[in-house]
Design a protein around this motif. Structure first.
Motif, short mmCIF file in Angstrom:
data_model
loop_
_atom_site.label_atom_id
_atom_site.label_comp_id
_atom_site.label_asym_id
_atom_site.label_seq_id
_atom_site.Cartn_x
_atom_site.Cartn_y
_atom_site.Cartn_z
N TYR A 77 1.03 -1.48 -0.08
CA TYR A 77 0.06 -0.11 -0.06
C TYR A 77 0.87 1.27 -0.17
N ILE A 78 0.06 2.60 -0.01
CA ILE A 78 0.92 3.40 0.02
C ILE A 78 0.30 4.36 0.71
N THR A 79 1.34 5.20 1.86
CA THR A 79 0.84 6.37 2.17
C THR A 79 1.66 7.42 2.24
N LEU A 80 -0.03 8.26 1.30
CA LEU A 80 0.27 9.55 0.58
C LEU A 80 -0.45 10.73 1.43
N ALA A 81 0.41 11.33 2.25
CA ALA A 81 0.73 12.39 2.10
C ALA A 81 0.01 14.11 1.48
N PRO A 82 -0.89 15.11 2.91
CA PRO A 82 -0.65 15.95 1.49
C PRO A 82 0.04 17.12 1.13
N ALA A 83 0.10 16.94 -0.20
CA ALA A 83 1.13 17.67 -1.09
C ALA A 83 2.08 16.72 -1.50
N GLN A 84 2.16 15.37 -1.43
CA GLN A 84 2.47 14.34 -2.15
C GLN A 84 2.05 13.96 -3.08
N ARG A 85 3.32 13.80 -3.69
CA ARG A 85 3.13 12.97 -5.34
C ARG A 85 3.69 11.48 -5.62
N ILE A 86 3.05 10.47 -5.57
CA ILE A 86 3.50 9.30 -5.80
C ILE A 86 3.65 8.98 -7.52
N GLU A 87 4.12 8.01 -8.46
CA GLU A 87 3.62 7.66 -9.78
C GLU A 87 3.51 6.30 -9.76
N LEU A 88 2.61 5.60 -10.41
CA LEU A 88 2.48 3.93 -9.96
C LEU A 88 3.15 3.61 -11.93
#
Ligand code: C2O
Ligand code: CU
Ligand code: CU
Length: 514
Positions: free
Chosen positions: A295-306
């Motif tokens: 799973y991915i923990t995504l906090a405010p303002a963060q980006r993640i590329e899948l």
């Protein structure tokens, strides 16, 4: 609901499919006409004769948009127009309040004429970009209604997904919530060479939570002090500004770029069928190599590329990206985030490259303060205000310990003091810590006994590899980062990106001196 009232998500996807204006991120930048190597060097464009490669007029306006069925919703939003350079330097997301997507290349020079047509002061901040202070959107530069501000900068960052949003002090949360945010996507030569999925197969996914009243109007701050101290949580998830968003995909790989554009909500994202997520990028662009997470923990303002490969999914099948519960604030429920329907069979021989980019690791032995990292303690201070080292935001001031030297590599340590201040409240409250003007590397995390529960429920979703501008610091946790101050001097910010915390003053200046 009539057809004209609201575009269904099918229509949305069709728009993309027919080559409409929506979401064609890189299709229009074929190899061959990409950046020349000298353009990659960031030269101030005044040296090139004062003509920027791209000129954009960007307005902040009040508008009404169709989000839910029935009444339109009043929003504040960015609208843009390209006045010089390629038309696709801006990409409009159809039927969304989100601002146009900037679609640029490393090395390009940009001038943005920002005009504030809102009833209150505002200023644009380019989140994650390495830009001079004059272009950073510090709150002291906020302009009044009717005024304008000109940003001149060279795109110096690597390929990746950055974003922009307002930054007037005390009003950032309100303005972002009202709809003011947009993506800033950078391409570069290294990225083009990888031939990652592009165009229709490269999709931005902006997650935001909202509350609507019975007249379909946005509600903010309804919980008063509670919202401010903890952070706003909505009960309706919007993706790309739409209430009813889903993807219809082909049996082939996709690049999904996620931004947590929420004021304070943290997401714990997973596929409902248990497929692990393949992560290829973070805040500051592509990783060196893909990494897998349950799973991915995504906090405010963060980006993640899948990287998501649907090629072995069955036609007609559905997969959902869901939010899993966790033990911190906002983590009580599980809910659906992004439904994906596999609709069309295709044969595409695209494979995920083993090497995505090169990242030179900061050598912390070279850090000027390696033996005594600059400590930044987060706590609930006087008057029930979140503070950094006991201080809250002051517009023009820096403390002695907030001055750094140009060219230096430093280690900073964010310390989330559990048990201080509000007790219980503090114990479930992580803080997403953001630094302006640069991308940093995460060096290490250390968690104390008191924060164990939260840690256990979120830690496997961290992607600490690569470049970051925002890092989630859990209750009881200490996180060390390595940052280098390059190219620009002057007053930048570091702050909590829980926007209610930021607006309350959980923000400070730091100054880069020669
Ligand atoms: Cu998105 Cu001061 O930040
Ligand atoms: Cu920022
Ligand atoms: Cu905070």
């Amino acid at each position: 609901m009539t057809n004209s009232e609201k575009l269904s998500r099918r229509d949305f996807i069709n728009l993309v499919g027919t080559g409409g204006a929506a979401l064609l991120l890189s299709a229009c930048l074929p190899k061959g006409e990409v950046i020349t190597s000298n353009a990659v060097t960031a030269t101030p464009f005044t040296d090139k004769g004062g003509e920027p490669d791209i000129e954009i007029s960007l307005r902040a306006v009040a508008d009404n948009v169709q989000i839910l069925t029935g009444e339109k919703t009043q929003v504040w939003r960015y609208q843009g127009e390209v006045t010089r350079g390629p038309d696709n330097a801006l990409i409009v997301i159809q039927d969304s309040y989100l601002g146009p997507i900037f679609n640029v290349q490393t090395g390009q020079t940009i001038r943005v004429h920002f005009s504030n047509e809102l009833p209150e002061s505002s200023i644009v901040h380019w989140h994650g970009l390495h830009v001079p202070v004059s272009a950073d959107g510090h709150p002291r530069l906020a302009i009044d209604p009717g005024e304008s501000y000109i940003y001149d900068f060279t795109v110096a960052d690597r390929a990746g997904m950055y974003w922009y949003h307002p930054h007037p002090h005390g009003r950032t949360g309100t303005q972002v919530y009202a709809g003011m945010a947009g993506l800033f996507i950078i391409h570069d030569e290294n990225e083009f060479a990888l031939e990652l999925p592009s165009g229709d197969y490269d999709l931005p996914i902006v997650l935001q939570d909202r509350i609507f009243d019975e007249n379909n109007q946005l509600v903010y701050g309804g919980n008063g002090m509670m919202d401010q101290m903890m952070g706003f949580l909505g009960d309706q998830l919007l993706i790309n500004g739409q209430a009813d968003f889903s993807l219809t995909v082909e049996t082939r790989p996709y690049r999904l770029r996620l931004l947590n554009g929420s004021n304070s909500r943290i997401y714990k994202l997973a596929w409902d069928d248990g497929t692990p997520l393949t992560v290829i990028g973070t805040d500051g662009g592509l990783l060196e190599k893909p990494v897998m997470r349950e799973y991915i923990t995504l906090a405010p303002a963060q980006r993640i590329e899948l990287w998501v490969d649907f090629s072995s999914d069955e036609i007609g099948a559905e997969r959902n990206l869901v939010n899993l519960p966790f033990s911190a604030y906002g983590g009580t429920s599980d809910y659906q985030v992004l439904p994906v329907k596999i609709e069309k069979a295709v044969q595409v021989a695209a494979s995920l490259p083993e090497k995505l980019s090169s990242i030179a690791a900061h050598d912390i032995n070279q850090a000027v303060n390696r033996r005594s990292p600059r400590a930044i303690e987060m706590a609930m201070g006087m008057g029930m205000r979140w503070s950094l080292n006991g201080r809250t935001f002051e517009m023009e001031t820096v403390a002695d310990d907030e001055i750094v030297k140009l060219g230096n590599l430093e280690v900073w340590e964010f310390i989330n003091r559990t048990g201080s201040g509000m007790g219980m409240m503090n114990e479930t409250l992580p803080h997403p810590m953001h630094v302006h003007g640069l991308q940093y590397q995460i060096v290490e995390r250390e968690v104390g006994a008191s924060g164990r529960d939260v840690w256990e429920s979120l830690k496997d979703g961290f992607v600490d590899e690569g470049w970051h501008d925002t890092v989630l610091v859990l209750p009881g946790e200490r996180v060390k980062i390595a940052l280098k101050f390059e190219d620009f001097t002057g007053l930048y910010l570091y702050h909590c990106h829980n926007l209610e915390h930021e607006d309350m003053g959980m923000m400070r200046n730091y100054r880069v001196d020669v």
